[in-house]
Structures are given as C-alpha cells and as structure tokens.
Design an enzyme around this catalytic site. Structure first.
Site, PDB file in Angstrom:
ATOM      1  N   TYR A  55      -4.424   9.875  -1.203  1.00 30.50           N
ATOM      2  CA  TYR A  55      -3.045  10.052  -0.740  1.00 30.50           C
ATOM      3  C   TYR A  55      -2.005  10.249  -1.850  1.00 30.50           C
ATOM      4  O   TYR A  55      -1.290  11.249  -1.861  1.00 30.50           O
ATOM      5  CB  TYR A  55      -2.631   8.849   0.108  1.00 30.50           C
ATOM      6  N   ASP A 108      -8.700   4.239  13.599  1.00 26.59           N
ATOM      7  CA  ASP A 108      -9.342   2.972  13.948  1.00 26.59           C
ATOM      8  C   ASP A 108      -8.264   2.113  14.614  1.00 26.59           C
ATOM      9  O   ASP A 108      -7.365   1.604  13.949  1.00 26.59           O
ATOM     10  CB  ASP A 108      -9.874   2.332  12.666  1.00 26.59           C
ATOM     11  N   GLU A 110       0.831  -1.200   0.000  1.00 30.31           N
ATOM     12  CA  GLU A 110       0.000   0.000   0.000  1.00 30.31           C
ATOM     13  C   GLU A 110       0.869   1.254   0.000  1.00 30.31           C
ATOM     14  O   GLU A 110       0.618   2.204  -0.755  1.00 30.31           O
ATOM     15  CB  GLU A 110      -0.924   0.010   1.212  1.00 30.31           C
ATOM     16  N   CYS A 162      -6.763   9.974   6.541  1.00 30.28           N
ATOM     17  CA  CYS A 162      -6.706   9.792   7.999  1.00 30.28           C
ATOM     18  C   CYS A 162      -5.289  10.087   8.491  1.00 30.28           C
ATOM     19  O   CYS A 162      -5.090  10.936   9.349  1.00 30.28           O
ATOM     20  CB  CYS A 162      -7.131   8.380   8.375  1.00 30.28           C
ATOM     21  N   TRP A 165      -8.606  -1.584  -0.078  1.00 32.36           N
ATOM     22  CA  TRP A 165      -9.282  -0.363  -0.521  1.00 32.36           C
ATOM     23  C   TRP A 165     -10.561  -0.643  -1.304  1.00 32.36           C
ATOM     24  O   TRP A 165     -11.226   0.293  -1.773  1.00 32.36           O
ATOM     25  CB  TRP A 165      -8.326   0.482  -1.381  1.00 32.36           C
ATOM     26  N   ARG A 174      -5.537  12.153  11.950  1.00 26.94           N
ATOM     27  CA  ARG A 174      -6.726  12.843  12.469  1.00 26.94           C
ATOM     28  C   ARG A 174      -7.772  11.868  12.987  1.00 26.94           C
ATOM     29  O   ARG A 174      -8.517  12.163  13.917  1.00 26.94           O
ATOM     30  CB  ARG A 174      -7.353  13.714  11.383  1.00 26.94           C
TER      31      ARG A 174
END
Length: 294
Positions: A124, A200, A60, A176, A82, A197
């Site tokens: 990203y 999980d 990733e 995130c 994803w 930010r």
C-alpha cells in the site's frame, strides 16, 4: 449505522456461496455489497458489537501514509497485524519453526534481519506515495489528491489506488482495499468511497472502515472541508469457515452508539501522530478473537 454491517454478515452466512479459497481455509462468499456511513457529526464506524482496537488501525493508516513497506516501524509501535506474512515467508525459506514473538524480536533487534525478512514488498504505502511510472518517475498519489481537493474540488479524478499490475506479484499480500475516490459537495463536505476487492468480514472490515474514516477526516482537515459520507463497496465479501461461530455471536449483539472522533490538525498529511486522535463515547461489547487466514 452499524446494523447494516450486521445485516451484511447475516446475508453472507444465509445466502453466500461456499468456496475453497487461496488460503485453504474455505469461505462463504457473497459478491457485491455496499455500506454507507454519515461522518458529518464526528461519529466514525468503529464497530461496537465487538471491541475494535482502533488505535492499531490508525497507526496502520499512518504507516501507509509514510510510504513504508517494512514491518519494523509497526512492531516498534506494538502493531503486529502484518507479521503473519513475512513470518510465513521466513519459515518457508529457512525451514525454521520459529514462533511469532521470537521472529518479531529479531526484527526489532537486528536491522539487517529486518531489512531482509521484515519487508512486505511494494504494498500500500509504496503505491500511495511512490508509484513508479514506466519512465522511472515516482508519483505521490496522496499529495496529488490533496492538491486537487484544494484547487479543483469539482474534479471527478480525485482518487488513488494500489493495484499496480506490474508490482502485484512482488507484494506479500495484494491490496484488498484498493481504490479510494473522493467527492466534494457544493457546501464543502468531503465524501469518500472505498472499493475493496476482497473483504474478510470479521477481522478485516472493522479495521478497513476505521482506517478509511480516519483518512477521510485527515484529508478533510488538510483541504479545509467538513466530513461528509463514507461509502464502502465490497467485491468478494466473505466469512472464513473458522469464523462462522464468532460472526453469529457478533450478529446476536445489540449495536450501541458509534463513537465520535476528534483530531488535532497537523501541519500536513505527513505530520499526524497517534496522539492527535481521540475517540469519545466508545462503549463496545467484549472482543471476539479468531485466527487470521494467511
């Protein structure tokens, strides 16, 4: 070093705020947290209290570095982390109750279908490598960071981020892990800081820590530096309501020694391949499964 992760998970469960979140699943949430990991001995924070599929996290990260925003290259490497977001978008748009495997098969088999339905928007990789300025010029934040690491290591401006306000609305999932900053010590060690930010704890953070540590090691190699400390900072740190039992199971396990990462140096940040990464001494507890909240 892993105990601080377990302590944070326990703190969230014991003192967090019960909230109804965007996904509708519900979370127990704590605001503001910090973890620190020493990477100087080669060890990396690939958690041992459950098996982390670290190669998926590395793949990733390498995909982010390509600037890509379509899931097809990930699926070609058997990375399915994803798929949930474009699949949900496809179901909403078409009303077709398609299962994940069938959807992924169409993405792989049909280039036109992949171009339309496998796209995540300007996520990203787009922001890291092709941030679009108001004048239409694209900015490669990663290349600029490496240049600064090599030429001005005392700079306080060695960072990149993905929260592009103008493009957040077009992203399948707003970033995130959104800001990465770097610091070079006087004796040539590269420290990294990641601000996340939204976190999980069960499913996301183990991948985020692995990816951040791997990226820091790659950057250190490219700038001829030694790895230093990885600092992780979380904003909304949460456990989903359907993950509570799994988190308690993980907390009850005894951490083992963190593994050691070795990597073959590539010619540039763009030339790393999954075969360049070797993880030694990884002896985790069994996997813990849970559903992703979309």
């Amino acid at each position: 070093m892993e105990r601080q992760y377990l302590d944070l998970a326990r703190q969230v469960l014991d003192h967090g705020d019960a909230r109804l979140d965007r996904t509708g699943v519900g979370t127990t949430s704590l605001f503001g947290a910090m973890l620190r990991f020493d990477l100087s001995g080669g060890q990396v924070p690939v958690l041992t209290t459950k098996r982390v599929y670290w190669k998926l996290a590395v793949k990733e990260m390498l995909w982010f570095l390509t600037g890509g925003t379509n899931i097809r290259p990930l699926l070609e490497q058997n990375v399915r982390i994803w798929t949930d977001w474009p699949l949900a978008a496809y179901r909403r748009a078409t009303g077709e109750d398609i299962d994940q495997r069938t959807f992924e098969g169409r993405i792989l088999a049909d280039e036109a279908f992949a171009a339309k339905w496998g796209e995540l928007g300007p996520v990203y990789g787009k922001q890291w490598r092709r941030w679009l300025g108001p004048d239409g010029q694209e900015h490669d934040q990663i290349a600029a960071l490496i240049r600064t690491l090599r030429t001005d290591p005392a700079s306080r401006r060695m960072l990149f981020h993905a929260w592009n306000v103008a493009e957040v609305g077009g992203m399948a999932l707003p970033p995130c892990h959104m800001v990465y900053q770097y610091h070079v010590t006087s004796d040539g060690r590269l420290n990294g800081l990641l601000y996340q930010r939204s976190c999980d704890l069960l499913l996301g953070l183990p991948f985020n820590l692995t990816g951040a540590a791997v990226l820091q090691r790659m950057l250190a190699q490219q700038a001829n530096l030694e790895p230093g400390e990885l600092v992780w900072m979380g904003g909304d740190v949460h456990v989903y309501s359907n993950h509570v039992d799994q988190v308690r199971q993980q907390i009850a396990r005894e951490p083992r020694a963190l593994p050691v990462l070795t990597l073959r140096k590539a010619a540039s940040i763009d030339d790393y391949r999954i075969e360049d990464f070797t993880l030694s001494g990884y002896d985790p507890h069994p996997p813990i499964t849970a559903e992703v909240a979309v």
